[in-house]
Design an enzyme around this catalytic site. Structure first.
Site, PDB file in Angstrom:
ATOM      1  N   GLY A 210       0.841  -1.211  -0.207  1.00  0.00           N
ATOM      2  CA  GLY A 210      -0.122  -0.079  -0.084  1.00  0.00           C
ATOM      3  C   GLY A 210       0.917   1.256  -0.088  1.00  0.00           C
ATOM      4  O   GLY A 210       0.706   2.247  -0.602  1.00  0.00           O
TER       5      GLY A 210
ATOM      6  N   CYS B 244       1.724   0.452  12.399  1.00  0.00           N
ATOM      7  CA  CYS B 244       2.944   1.335  12.041  1.00  0.00           C
ATOM      8  C   CYS B 244       3.243   2.168  13.250  1.00  0.00           C
ATOM      9  O   CYS B 244       4.389   2.756  13.472  1.00  0.00           O
ATOM     10  CB  CYS B 244       2.979   1.913  10.670  1.00  0.00           C
ATOM     11  SG  CYS B 244       1.470   3.253  10.730  1.00  0.00           S
TER      12      CYS B 244
HETATM   13  N1  PLP Z   1      -3.039   2.832   4.450  1.00  0.00           N
HETATM   14  C1  PLP Z   1      -3.733   2.189   5.258  1.00  0.00           C
HETATM   15  C2  PLP Z   1      -5.308   2.927   5.370  1.00  0.00           C
HETATM   16  C3  PLP Z   1      -3.282   1.347   6.123  1.00  0.00           C
HETATM   17  O1  PLP Z   1      -4.200   0.595   6.959  1.00  0.00           O
HETATM   18  C4  PLP Z   1      -1.867   0.619   5.666  1.00  0.00           C
HETATM   19  C5  PLP Z   1      -1.556  -0.197   6.587  1.00  0.00           C
HETATM   20  O2  PLP Z   1      -1.939  -0.400   7.782  1.00  0.00           O
HETATM   21  C6  PLP Z   1      -1.350   1.287   4.659  1.00  0.00           C
HETATM   22  C7  PLP Z   1      -1.915   2.416   3.930  1.00  0.00           C
HETATM   23  C8  PLP Z   1       0.039   0.786   4.462  1.00  0.00           C
HETATM   24  O3  PLP Z   1       0.014  -0.143   3.667  1.00  0.00           O
HETATM   25  P1  PLP Z   1       1.003  -1.269   3.427  1.00  0.00           P
HETATM   26  O4  PLP Z   1       1.392  -1.781   4.958  1.00  0.00           O
HETATM   27  O5  PLP Z   1       0.890  -2.282   2.511  1.00  0.00           O
HETATM   28  O6  PLP Z   1       2.260  -0.530   2.937  1.00  0.00           O
END
Ligand code: PLP
Length: 378
Positions: free
Chosen positions: A71, A320
Site C-alpha cells: 500500500g 505502523c
Molecule cells: N493505508 C492504510 C489505510 C493502511 O491501513 C495501511 C496499513 O496499515 C497502509 C496504508 C500501508 O499499507 P502497507 O502496509 O501495505 O504498506
C-alpha cells in the site's frame, strides 16, 4: 485456549486459494514475463490474466492497474508521483495513514502547500469542507476512503464529484476497503486509489494502484529502470503475487457478507458485558470488519497486552504506530484528548472468525477490563 485473531486491519490471514495461486504460478511461470522465450511468454500471459481479473474486481480497465509491492508504495507513487510533476496546494486530512501523511510532507518539503481537514466527532470528513479548502492552485485532493483506525467510511462519491467539477485529481487511500466491501463502488469516484494485498488475504509483498488512464502522463514513476507497468513502476513483475491478488479478491467477493454480523454481535454483547464502553464512530457509515472501542478508566495498550496473554490479538494503535506507542491519530483529529485516545482498542475481523469466537472474545475482554480496572492501571 484457542487463540483469537482480531487484528485483521493490520493483516488479514491469507486465503488458501491465494496461497495456492501463488504457489502454482511460482512453479509454472517463474520466468521473467519480459523474456520472449516460451517460459517468459507463459509468465506474461498469466500476468495479463491476473491484471484483467483484478481490473474486473475494481470495475476498471486492465491498463489502469499498476502492480506494486504494498500500500505504501502505491501511495508514494500517487502522491509523490503527481506532486513531483505539478507543484501546488494539496487538500488532505489530519487522519490519513502515515504513508499518506509522509508523502504529503515530502511534497510540502518540495515546494507544495497542504491543508489538513479534520473529521467531525463521528470521524467523517465533510465534502463541503473539501470544497471550501480548494484554491486556484490546488493540484491534488488526498482523502482516505475509510479509516484504518475507526473504520469510518468517508464521502468518496461526493468528494469525487467535487474533484471532477474543479478538474482536480482525487487520490483516495483504499487500503482498508476490499476485504469486506466491493472496491468498485469506491474506485469509480477516484482518479487514483491505493490497495495492499496483505490487507485482503493475498500474499504479503503485493500492492495495487488504480490510476485513471488520463492521469498517467501526470505521474512521475518512483522506481525507474526497465519501464515495466507501462513505465510507471520498473522492476521485474511479481507474477505469482499478482495471481494471488486476483485469487484473494475473488474470495473477498464470495465471503464479503460474513463479517458484519460477527462484528455487530461482538459490539452488541460487548456493551452488555462491560460498563463504560463506547463504540467509536457508531453512528457513521463504517467498514463492516472494524470495531474501535473505548473503555473508561483503562489504558488501551494495557488491555491489548493483557488480551495477548489470554490468546487474543487486538490493537491499540495502527500497526505502523504501535511500536512508537503513538495514540490513534484519527481520534485526536476528531477532537478527543490524547488521554481519551489512549483508552481505545481496535478489534478487526475477517472471514476466518466465527460466532463462537465473538462470544469468547466478549467474555475474555470483559474479564481483562475488570482486572485492569480493579488494579487501577490506566
Ligand atoms: N493505508 C492504510 C489505510 C493502511 O491501513 C495501511 C496499513 O496499515 C497502509 C496504508 C500501508 O499499507 P502497507 O502496509 O501495505 O504498506
Amino acid at each position: 485456549m484457542k487463540p483469537i485473531y482480531a487484528d485483521c486491519a493490520a493483516a488479514v490471514p491469507p486465503f488458501d486459494e491465494a496461497l495456492s495461486a501463488f504457489e502454482q504460478a511460482s512453479l509454472a511461470a517463474w520466468q521473467n514475463p519480459s523474456s520472449i522465450h516460451g517460459g517468459g511468454q507463459t509468465a506474461a500471459h498469466l500476468l495479463q490474466r491476473a491484471r484483467a481479473d483484478i481490473a474486473a474486481h475494481f470495475g476498471c480497465e486492465a491498463r489502469e492497474i499498476v502492480l506494486t509491492s504494498c500500500g505504501t508504495e502505491s501511495i508514494c507513487l500517487a502522491v509523490r508521483g503527481l506532486t513531483e510533476r505539478k507543484k501546488g496546494h494539496i487538500v488532505t486530512t489530519a487522519m490519513e495513514h502515515k504513508a499518506v501523511t509522509e508523502a504529503v510532507l515530502s511534497a510540502v518539503r518540495g515546494g507544495c502547500t497542504a491543508t489538513y481537514l479534520k473529521p467531525d466527532p463521528s470521524g467523517q470528513i465533510s465534502a463541503e469542507d473539501v470544497k471550501n479548502a480548494i484554491r486556484p492552485d490546488t493540484v491534488l485532493i488526498a482523502v482516505m476512503a475509510a479509516s484504518n483506525e475507526t473504520g469510518v467510511i468517508q464521502p468518496v462519491a461526493q468528494i469525487g464529484q467535487i474533484a471532477r467539477h474543479y478538474g482536480i485529481p482525487f487520490f483516495s487511500d483504499g487500503v482498508q476497503i476490499p476485504s469486506e466491501t466491493d472496491p468498485a463502488l469506491f474506485v469509480r469516484h477516484c482518479d487514483m486509489m491505493s490497495f495492499s494485498g496483505h490487507k485482503f488475504g493475498a500474499v504479503r509483498g503485493t500492492g495495487i494502484l488504480y490510476i485513471k488512464s488520463t492521469l498517467r502522463p501526470l505521474v512521475s514513476p518512483q522506481l525507474t529502470g526497465g519501464g515495466q507497468e507501462a513505465g510507471l513502476r520498473s522492476g521485474t513483475e511479481n507474477v505469482a503475487g499478482a495471481c494471488s491478488v486476483a485469487a484473494a479478491l475473488e474470495q473477498c467477493r464470495l465471503h464479503c457478507n460474513r463479517v458484519r454480523p460477527l462484528r455487530d454481535l461482538f459490539e452488541e454483547r460487548m456493551v452488555q458485558a462491560v460498563d463504560g464502553v463506547e463504540i467509536i464512530g457508531q453512528n457513521a457509515p463504517r467498514l463492516p470488519h472494524i470495531s474501535l472501542l473505548s473503555f473508561d478508566g483503562i489504558s488501551g495498550e494495557g488491555l491489548v497486552s493483557l488480551l495477548d496473554l489470554h490468546g487474543v490479538a487486538a490493537s491499540a494503535s495502527s500497526a505502523c504506530n504501535a511500536a512508537k506507542g503513538t495514540a490513534l491519530a484519527s481520534l485526536t483529529a476528531m477532537g478527543r484528548s490524547e488521554e481519551d485516545a489512549r483508552r481505545a482498542v481496535r478489534f478487526s475481523f475477517s472471514h476466518r472468525n466465527t460466532e463462537e469466537e465473538m462470544h469468547r472474545l466478549v467474555r475474555v475482554t470483559a474479564e481483562c477490563v475488570q482486572k485492569l480496572r480493579a488494579l487501577h492501571i490506566n
